[in-house]
Every structure is written in structure tokens, then in C-alpha cells.
Design a protein around this motif. Structure first.
Motif, mmCIF file in Angstrom:
data_model
loop_
_atom_site.group_PDB
_atom_site.id
_atom_site.type_symbol
_atom_site.label_atom_id
_atom_site.label_comp_id
_atom_site.label_asym_id
_atom_site.label_seq_id
_atom_site.Cartn_x
_atom_site.Cartn_y
_atom_site.Cartn_z
ATOM 1 N N PHE A 16 -10.480 52.867 42.959
ATOM 2 C CA PHE A 16 -11.804 52.444 42.603
ATOM 3 C C PHE A 16 -12.883 53.761 42.021
ATOM 4 N N VAL A 17 -12.380 54.880 42.651
ATOM 5 C CA VAL A 17 -13.392 56.015 42.361
ATOM 6 C C VAL A 17 -12.912 56.441 40.838
ATOM 7 N N ALA A 18 -11.523 56.587 40.794
ATOM 8 C CA ALA A 18 -10.899 56.849 39.543
ATOM 9 C C ALA A 18 -11.396 55.940 38.353
ATOM 10 N N ALA A 19 -11.394 54.729 38.495
ATOM 11 C CA ALA A 19 -11.994 53.772 37.655
ATOM 12 C C ALA A 19 -13.412 53.990 37.325
ATOM 13 N N VAL A 20 -14.265 54.145 38.140
ATOM 14 C CA VAL A 20 -15.514 54.404 38.119
ATOM 15 C C VAL A 20 -15.893 55.546 37.484
ATOM 16 N N ALA A 22 -13.731 57.119 35.287
ATOM 17 C CA ALA A 22 -12.867 56.864 33.787
ATOM 18 C C ALA A 22 -13.797 55.914 33.126
ATOM 19 N N HIS A 23 -14.948 55.119 33.790
ATOM 20 C CA HIS A 23 -15.622 54.249 32.787
ATOM 21 C C HIS A 23 -14.599 53.090 32.429
ATOM 22 N N ASP A 24 -13.605 52.628 33.507
ATOM 23 C CA ASP A 24 -12.481 51.866 32.858
ATOM 24 C C ASP A 24 -12.932 50.455 33.692
ATOM 25 N N ARG A 25 -13.464 49.608 32.968
ATOM 26 C CA ARG A 25 -13.934 48.295 33.388
ATOM 27 C C ARG A 25 -12.657 47.552 33.959
ATOM 28 N N GLU A 26 -11.799 47.382 33.118
ATOM 29 C CA GLU A 26 -10.842 46.521 33.207
ATOM 30 C C GLU A 26 -9.803 47.024 34.432
ATOM 31 N N ALA A 27 -9.779 48.210 34.679
ATOM 32 C CA ALA A 27 -9.059 48.802 35.857
ATOM 33 C C ALA A 27 -9.811 48.524 37.008
ATOM 34 N N PHE A 28 -11.046 48.788 37.012
ATOM 35 C CA PHE A 28 -12.076 48.400 38.009
ATOM 36 C C PHE A 28 -11.831 47.064 38.536
ATOM 37 N N LEU A 29 -11.879 46.141 37.876
ATOM 38 C CA LEU A 29 -11.924 44.696 37.962
ATOM 39 C C LEU A 29 -10.565 44.253 38.569
ATOM 40 N N SER A 30 -9.463 44.933 38.033
ATOM 41 C CA SER A 30 -8.273 44.560 38.831
ATOM 42 C C SER A 30 -8.163 44.867 40.250
ATOM 43 N N LEU A 31 -8.944 45.801 40.650
ATOM 44 C CA LEU A 31 -8.957 46.367 42.113
ATOM 45 C C LEU A 31 -9.395 45.230 43.096
ATOM 46 N N LEU A 32 -10.268 44.243 42.489
ATOM 47 C CA LEU A 32 -10.961 43.492 43.313
ATOM 48 C C LEU A 32 -10.268 42.173 43.482
ATOM 49 N N THR A 33 -10.662 41.556 44.708
ATOM 50 C CA THR A 33 -10.072 40.078 44.862
ATOM 51 C C THR A 33 -11.167 39.192 43.885
ATOM 52 N N ASP A 34 -10.632 38.110 43.507
ATOM 53 C CA ASP A 34 -11.433 36.983 42.785
ATOM 54 C C ASP A 34 -12.696 36.841 43.427
ATOM 55 N N SER A 57 -22.692 50.274 31.917
ATOM 56 C CA SER A 57 -23.405 50.642 30.861
ATOM 57 C C SER A 57 -24.481 51.950 30.975
ATOM 58 N N SER A 58 -24.539 52.400 32.362
ATOM 59 C CA SER A 58 -25.146 53.755 32.538
ATOM 60 C C SER A 58 -24.194 54.996 32.758
ATOM 61 N N ASN A 59 -22.832 54.850 32.595
ATOM 62 C CA ASN A 59 -22.019 56.032 32.897
ATOM 63 C C ASN A 59 -22.101 56.499 34.253
ATOM 64 N N GLY A 60 -21.665 55.504 35.023
ATOM 65 C CA GLY A 60 -21.753 55.931 36.732
ATOM 66 C C GLY A 60 -20.651 56.953 36.829
ATOM 67 N N HIS A 61 -20.936 57.839 37.890
ATOM 68 C CA HIS A 61 -19.803 58.716 38.361
ATOM 69 C C HIS A 61 -20.054 58.935 39.820
ATOM 70 N N LEU A 62 -18.816 59.132 40.634
ATOM 71 C CA LEU A 62 -18.852 59.509 41.974
ATOM 72 C C LEU A 62 -18.038 60.872 42.199
ATOM 73 N N ASP A 63 -18.794 61.710 42.980
ATOM 74 C CA ASP A 63 -18.188 63.083 43.468
ATOM 75 C C ASP A 63 -18.398 62.911 44.963
ATOM 76 N N VAL A 64 -17.429 62.670 45.574
ATOM 77 C CA VAL A 64 -16.976 62.259 47.000
ATOM 78 C C VAL A 64 -17.184 63.877 47.764
ATOM 79 N N ASP A 65 -17.950 63.578 48.754
ATOM 80 C CA ASP A 65 -18.214 64.827 49.562
ATOM 81 C C ASP A 65 -17.245 64.427 51.026
ATOM 82 N N ASN A 66 -17.207 63.376 51.420
ATOM 83 C CA ASN A 66 -16.665 63.076 52.999
ATOM 84 C C ASN A 66 -16.227 61.572 52.639
ATOM 85 N N GLU A 67 -15.088 61.547 53.471
ATOM 86 C CA GLU A 67 -14.488 60.370 53.673
ATOM 87 C C GLU A 67 -13.983 60.108 55.085
ATOM 88 N N SER A 68 -14.025 58.917 55.865
ATOM 89 C CA SER A 68 -14.021 58.595 57.236
ATOM 90 C C SER A 68 -13.181 57.106 57.192
#
Length: 108
Positions: A16-20, A22-34, A57-68
Motif C-alpha cells: 500500500f505504502v509503496a503504491a502510494v 510510486a503514484h501507482d493507482r493500478e497497483a494500489f487498487l489491486s491491493l483492495l478487496t472489491d 491527483s495530488s501526489n500523495g506521499h507517506l513517510d512512515v515513522d512508526n508501526e504497531s
């Protein structure tokens, strides 16, 4: 210090983070259930409209600081061309087959 997307624990969240980023909408959508759903700041949103406006459309980008929660909850700096940068939280429901059925985000 940010966590590189490739080092995130959960494979679906990692993709999910990689697709966001990379601005890869197709890869992003393939990760989601219908029937995937999402919410932003506690309000359910139309998934298609939201991802187009807030991510693609707004070039979103995630820099992850923490995961749990096994990598299914993140604290990240999220930025896009519309809102700039903000500290956000993300949580993910992942099905047994590794697809995301729901994600929730909001300001942290």
C-alpha cells in the motif's frame, strides 16, 4: 527516523505504502478487496473519490515513522499538493488472502 517501505512488517501495508509513493493507482487498487471501505478523520468517505483527490491527483506521499499491531497501524508524515504535510495515523484491516478490506486515516 522513517521506516523504509520495504522494511514494513505487513506485506499488504508495505505494498500500500509503496503504491502510494510510486503514484501507482493500478497497483494500489489491486491491493483492495472489491468492497473495500475507508474513513478519514472518523468519517466514512467514498473510496474512489477520496483516493483520486487525496492521493493520485495530488501526489500523495507517506513517510512512515512508526508501526504497531503487526504492521497494520502506522504513524506517518503524509503530504500532498493540496494540504502540504501533516502527521497522520493509518490502520488497516487485511483479509486472510492478504488484501485490504478497510483503511482508516486521520490526523495524529
Amino acid at each position: 527516523m522513517t521506516i523504509q517501505p520495504a522494511k514494513l512488517s505487513d506485506p499488504a501495508v508495505r505494498a500500500f505504502v509503496a503504491a502510494v509513493n510510486a503514484h501507482d493507482r493500478e497497483a494500489f487498487l489491486s491491493l483492495l478487496t472489491d468492497d473495500a471501505t475507508m474513513s478519514d478523520d472518523g468519517s466514512d468517505r467514498d473510496l474512489g473519490e477520496w483516493i483520486d483527490r487525496e492521493i493520485f491527483s495530488s501526489n500523495g506521499h507517506l513517510d512512515v515513522d512508526n508501526e504497531s499491531q503487526g504492521g497494520r497501524a502506522l504513524i506517518a508524515n503524509y503530504r500532498n499538493d493540496t494540504w502540504g504535510e501533516m502527521r497522520t495515523r493509518w490502520s488497516f484491516d487485511v483479509t486472510e488472502d492478504g488484501r485490504i478490506s478497510r483503511f482508516e486515516t486521520g490526523q495524529a
